[in-house]
Motif scaffolding. Structure first.
Motif, PDB file in Angstrom:
ATOM      1  N   LYS A  35       7.739   4.282  -8.988  1.00 40.73           N
ATOM      2  CA  LYS A  35       6.475   3.763  -8.451  1.00 40.73           C
ATOM      3  C   LYS A  35       6.452   3.859  -6.925  1.00 40.73           C
ATOM      4  CE  LYS A  35       3.380  -0.256  -8.510  1.00 40.73           C
ATOM      5  NZ  LYS A  35       3.091  -0.160  -7.074  1.00 40.73           N
ATOM      6  N   ASP A  54       3.544   5.804  -4.728  1.00 34.35           N
ATOM      7  CA  ASP A  54       2.708   5.122  -3.738  1.00 34.35           C
ATOM      8  C   ASP A  54       2.882   5.710  -2.342  1.00 34.35           C
ATOM      9  OD1 ASP A  54       1.837   3.482  -5.768  1.00 34.35           O
ATOM     10  OD2 ASP A  54       3.136   1.796  -5.245  1.00 34.35           O
ATOM     11  N   GLU A  70       0.818  -1.216   0.000  1.00 32.96           N
ATOM     12  CA  GLU A  70       0.000   0.000   0.000  1.00 32.96           C
ATOM     13  C   GLU A  70       0.849   1.263   0.000  1.00 32.96           C
ATOM     14  OE1 GLU A  70      -3.807  -1.849   2.467  1.00 32.96           O
ATOM     15  OE2 GLU A  70      -2.049  -1.112   3.556  1.00 32.96           O
ATOM     16  N   GLY A  71       2.190   1.082  -0.069  1.00 33.72           N
ATOM     17  CA  GLY A  71       3.076   2.239  -0.114  1.00 33.72           C
ATOM     18  C   GLY A  71       3.378   2.850   1.230  1.00 33.72           C
TER      19      GLY A  71
END
Length: 684
Positions: free
Chosen positions: A265, A269, A227-228
C-alpha cells in the motif's frame, strides 16, 4: 538458527517460514554492482597511486600506504570513509586477482586507524557518522564475501571483527539515528549483517534481525503522510525511500515468502505524489535537496505503472495520468499542469510543507512555475551541507525561494513549528480558475497568508500575499527567475525575456512599494541571485526583492505569461544574456557584471545597438560589457523617466502611441564623452 529467528521475528507480526539461505543469497545479490570500463580504470588508478575520483569534487588522494586522512568536506568523508568509492569495483575484484592487494592494504590501514570504536577519539562523529557507518558495513559484507572465496585470511578475520563491532554499535538505541533515512540505512545494514554473518552466534543474529525489521517497518509507516508523501520534503528522497520500500519488499519475499500488505500500500500511495513532482521535461521539481537530474530513459526499478512511465518519459511511453491537478493539503503540496506529454506545457507547484526536520529548506509558501520548456520562477536549489559556508546558508534560506522575508532575516531551516505551516483544499470557480491558499505563522509576531488564483492554462496567476503583524516591519517579496530569463524592472512591474522575447510579466499592486532590488550573482557573506544546478556548482541568476514596509500589509502580484510558441523562443537570436540595468538603489543592490567603460565614442556607438519595440516594450540589444551611464527615455520629446547605473541592457514600456527614443550619457551627465541618441521608433 531458523527456530531462533522465527521466534524473534514474531515480535514484528510476520508470519511465514524464514529461509536463511534464500535471504543470504538475496543480500549478496543486491550488493553486486556492474563494473563499467571507467570504474575498472579507476580501480587500476587507485592501485597505482591511491587516488579516487569523487563525482562532485574531482580526484582525491586518499591512500599512500601510510595514512587515510579525514577531509574538511563531509561529502568526501562519506564517500571515502563509508567505502562507497569501492561500489563500482566489486565485479572486477571478484573476477580477477589484479588490484586486490592495494584494496586489501587500504582496508587493513583503515581498520588500523579507525576500526577500534572508541567515542573519545578525535573525529569519531565524522568517521562514525550514522549513515556513513551503515554504508561501510554493507561494503564490508561485500568485501568479506569476495576475499572469503579465496579462503580465510588475516583480512577476512579483521573484517569479521569490524562488522561485529559495527553491528553492535548500530543495534544500540543511542546510536540509532531514528525515523529518518539515515536510520533506515542503519537498519537495513543491520538486517543484511544478521542474515550474512554465519560466524556469529545465532541468538545475536536473530536479535539483530528482529530489531532491524521492526525499525524498518516503523520507519516506513512513520515517514509517509496519509497522502503517501515522504516527510523529508524532497522528490528525489521520496523516490529513494520508495525504492527502498520496493527493495525491502523483495527481501521479505525472499526471506519469508510473502510481503507485508502495508508495504504494498505504501508503494502504491507514494507513486501518485512522485508522478506530479515530475516536470514536463522529465526532471524532478527542484525542491529542498532534490537532485536536478533527468529521469528520461532511466530504468524504473520502483513503480511499474503506465502513468509513471508516461511522466518519466515525457509522454513517449505508458499511459496519460488521469489528473492534471493534485492537491495534498495535509502534506502541503499543490500541483497543476496544462497537459501531459509535452515538455513545453505549463506546470505550477505551490509548497507549504513542513513535515519533518531532514532536508527541510525555508521554502514555506514557495511558488514554482515552468512553461514553454523553461523555468520561469524557480528556487536556488541545494549547494551543500556545511552550514558555516554563506552559500550553503543562502540555499537553505527564504532568500533562495519565492516567499516573503521579514526584516531581511530568513526564518531558520528548522524550528519544529510543524503546525504553523498549513495549506487548505483547493476549489475551482465557474470560469475554471483554481483557488488555493496556505499560511505560514513561524514568524515571531507575523502571519503570512498566500492565496493563488490560477487560470487553467497558467496564462494568468494572481498571487495575494496578506501579511498580518502588530509591529512595524520591512517586508521583502522575493522572486527568483529561471536561469534563461533576462529581466527588466520598472516602477511597479517586471518583465522577463528569453532570447529577447518577452515571456513573463509580474505586476505589483496593493502595498506601497519602496523599491525593487535586482540581484544577479552577489557573492560574499550574504549571497543573493544564484542557481545551483548540482551540489557545489553555482550559476549567477536573476532575483528581485520587492521592498515595502508597515504592519499589516497586502501585496498582489499579477503574473502573466505571454502566449508564445516554444519553437520561436528557441529560434530567437540570443541577446547575450540581456540584463536590466541594475540601478544602485541601495547598498544591497549588486550587479555581478564588471564595469569597464567604452574607450571611445566609436566604441560606444558600436556597443549601443538599435532601439527596438516588441509587444509595447522598447529595448536595446547590448552585446558588449557593462558601462556606467545615465539613460533618459523620451516620448515625443517629453522626458518620461531617467535611470542611473550600470548598463548591461535595458527596456521600458511604450504603452501609448507616439515617437520614442533614448539618450545615453556614458559615465554620467558631466562626462566628456558625447551622449548617444537613438533613432525614433514610432508606436501606432
Amino acid at each position: 538458527m531458523v527456530i531462533l529467528l522465527e521466534q524473534s521475528i514474531n515480535d514484528v507480526d510476520i508470519h511465514g517460514s524464514f529461509d536463511p539461505s534464500a535471504s543470504r543469497d538475496y543480500v549478496l545479490g543486491k550488493l553486486t554492482s556492474y563494473s563499467s570500463k571507467d570504474s575498472i580504470q579507476e580501480l587500476r588508478t587507485f592501485a597505482k597511486n591511491g587516488s579516487v575520483l569523487h563525482p562532485l569534487w574531482g580526484r582525491i588522494q586518499i591512500f599512500d600506504n601510510k595514512a587515510i586522512p579525514v577531509f574538511e568536506n563531509n561529502s568526501v568523508n562519506r564517500y571515502i570513509h563509508g567505502w562507497i568509492f569501492l561500489s563500482g569495483w566489486y565485479e572486477s575484484l571478484e573476477s580477477s586477482l589484479d588490484n586486490l592487494d592495494q584494496v586489501e592494504k587500504f582496508v587493513l590501514e583503515w581498520i588500523s586507524q579507525y576500526g577500534l570504536i572508541q567515542r573519545n577519539y578525535p573525529n569519531f562523529v565524522i568517521i562514525y557518522h550514522d549513515e556513513t557507518t551503515a554504508q561501510r558495513l554493507k561494503a564490508a559484507i561485500r568485501l568479506h564475501h569476495i576475499y572469503s572465496a579465496r579462503g580465510r585470511s588475516y583480512l577476512t578475520l579483521k573484517l569479521e571483527r569490524l562488522m561485529d563491532e559495527t553491528a553492535a554499535l548500530l543495534a544500540t538505541e543511542e546510536f540509532y539515528a531514528g525515523k529518518n533515512n539515515h536510520g533506515m540505512f542503519q537498519s537495513k545494514a543491520l538486517r543484511d549483517y544478521a542474515v550474512y554473518a554465519d560466524w556469529t552466534d545465532d541468538f545475536v543474529r536473530s536479535k539483530y534481525l528482529s530489531k532491524s525489521l521492526k525499525q524498518i517497518s516503523e520507519y516506513f509507516q512513520f515517514s509517509f503522510t496519509s497522502e503517501g508523501v515522504h516527510i523529508e520534503h524532497s522528490p528525489s528522497y521520496h523516490l529513494m525511500v520508495s525504492r527502498h520500500i520496493h527493495e525491502h519488499s523483495q527481501f521479505m519475499r525472499a526471506a519469508f515468502g510473502k510481503c507485508p500488505p502495508e508495504l504494498v500500500k505504501s508503494l502504491k500511495d507514494a507513486e501518485i505524489h512522485i508522478i506530479h513532482c515530475i516536470q514536463p521535461n522529465g526532471v524532478f521539481l527542484p525542491l529542498s535537496d532534490s537532485a536536478q537530474v533527468s529521469l528520461l530513459g532511466k530504468r524504473n526499478n520502483v513503480f511499474d505503472s503506465e502513468e509513471f512511465a508516461y511522466a518519466t518519459s515525457a509522454g513517449k511511453f505508458g499511459r496519460v495520468p488521469n489528473a492534471r491537478t493534485l492537491s495534498e493539503p495535509e502534506s502541503g503540496y499543490f500541483f497543476h499542469r496544462t497537459s501531459w506529454g509535452n515538455s513545453s506545457a505549463g506546470y505550477l507547484a505551490f509548497v507549504a510543507a513542513y513535515n519533518g526536520a531532514y532536508h527541510k529548506h525555508s521554502d514555506d509558501l514557495h511558488l514554482y512555475l515552468w512553461k514553454y520548456g523553461y523555468e520561469l520562477l524557480t528556487e536556488a536549489g541545494a549547494f551543500g551541507y556545511q552550514m558555516e559556508k554563506p552559500m550553503v546558508k543562502f540555499a537553505f534560506s527564504q532568500h533562495a525561494h519565492n516567499c516573503v522575508v521579514v526584516d531581511h532575516k530568513s526564518l531558520p531551516r528548522h524550528d519544529r513549528k510543524y503546525d504553523r505551516v498549513k495549506m487548505g483544499a483547493y476549489s475551482v470557480g465557474e470560469s475554471g480558475d483554481i483557488l488555493v491558499s496556505a499560511s505560514n505563522s513561524r514568524f515571531i509576531d507575523t502571519v503570512h497568508k498566500r492565496t493563488l488564483n490560477v487560470s487553467d492554462d497558467l496564462q494568468e496567476i494572481r498571487v495575494e500575499d496578506q501579511i498580518n503583524s502588530e509591529s512595524h516591519h520591512t517586508y521583502s517579496l522575493v522572486w527568483n527567475f529561471g536561469q534563461f530569463l533576462d529581466i527588466s524592472i520598472f516602477d511597479n512591474h517586471v518583465i522577463g525575456y528569453i532570447n529577447s522575447v518577452p515571456i513573463i510579466r509580474l505586476d505589483f499592486s496593493g502595498a506601497m512599494i519602496e523599491k525593487i532590488i535586482h540581484f544577479n550573482g552577489r557573492d560574499g557573506a550574504r549571497p543573493r541571485g544564484w542557481r545551483f544546478p548540482k551540489l557545489g556548482h553555482k550559476l549567477a541568476n536573476s532575483q528581485i526583492q520587492v521592498i515595502f514596509e508597515g504592519k499589516s500589509e497586502t501585496i498582489i502580484t499579477k503574473i502573466t505569461t505571454y502566449d508564445r510558441d516554444a519553437e520561436r523562443l528557441k529560434k530567437a537570436v540570443p541577446s547575450h544574456h540581456l540584463r536590466e540595468l541594475s540601478v544602485q538603489a541601495s547598498s544591497d543592490t549588486v550587479n555581478s557584471t564588471p564595469e569597464p567603460a567604452a574607450d571611445s565614442q566609436m566604441e560606444l556607438n558600436a556597443i549601443f545597438g538599435t532601439l527596438q519595440c516588441q509587444d509595447n516594450v522598447m529595448f536595446f540589444h547590448l552585446p558588449g560589457k557593462s558601462t556606467r551611464a545615465v539613460i533618459r527615455f523620451y516620448r515625443d520629446n517629453q522626458l518620461l523617466q531617467e535611470h542611473r547605473g550600470l548598463v548591461k541592457n535595458f527596456a521600458w514600456p511604450a504603452e501609448q502611441k507616439g515617437k520614442y527614443r533614448a539618450r545615453i550619457f556614458p559615465k554620467g551627465i558631466n562626462s566628456a564623452m558625447k551622449p548617444f541618441t537613438t533613432d525614433w521608433v514610432i508606436v501606432s
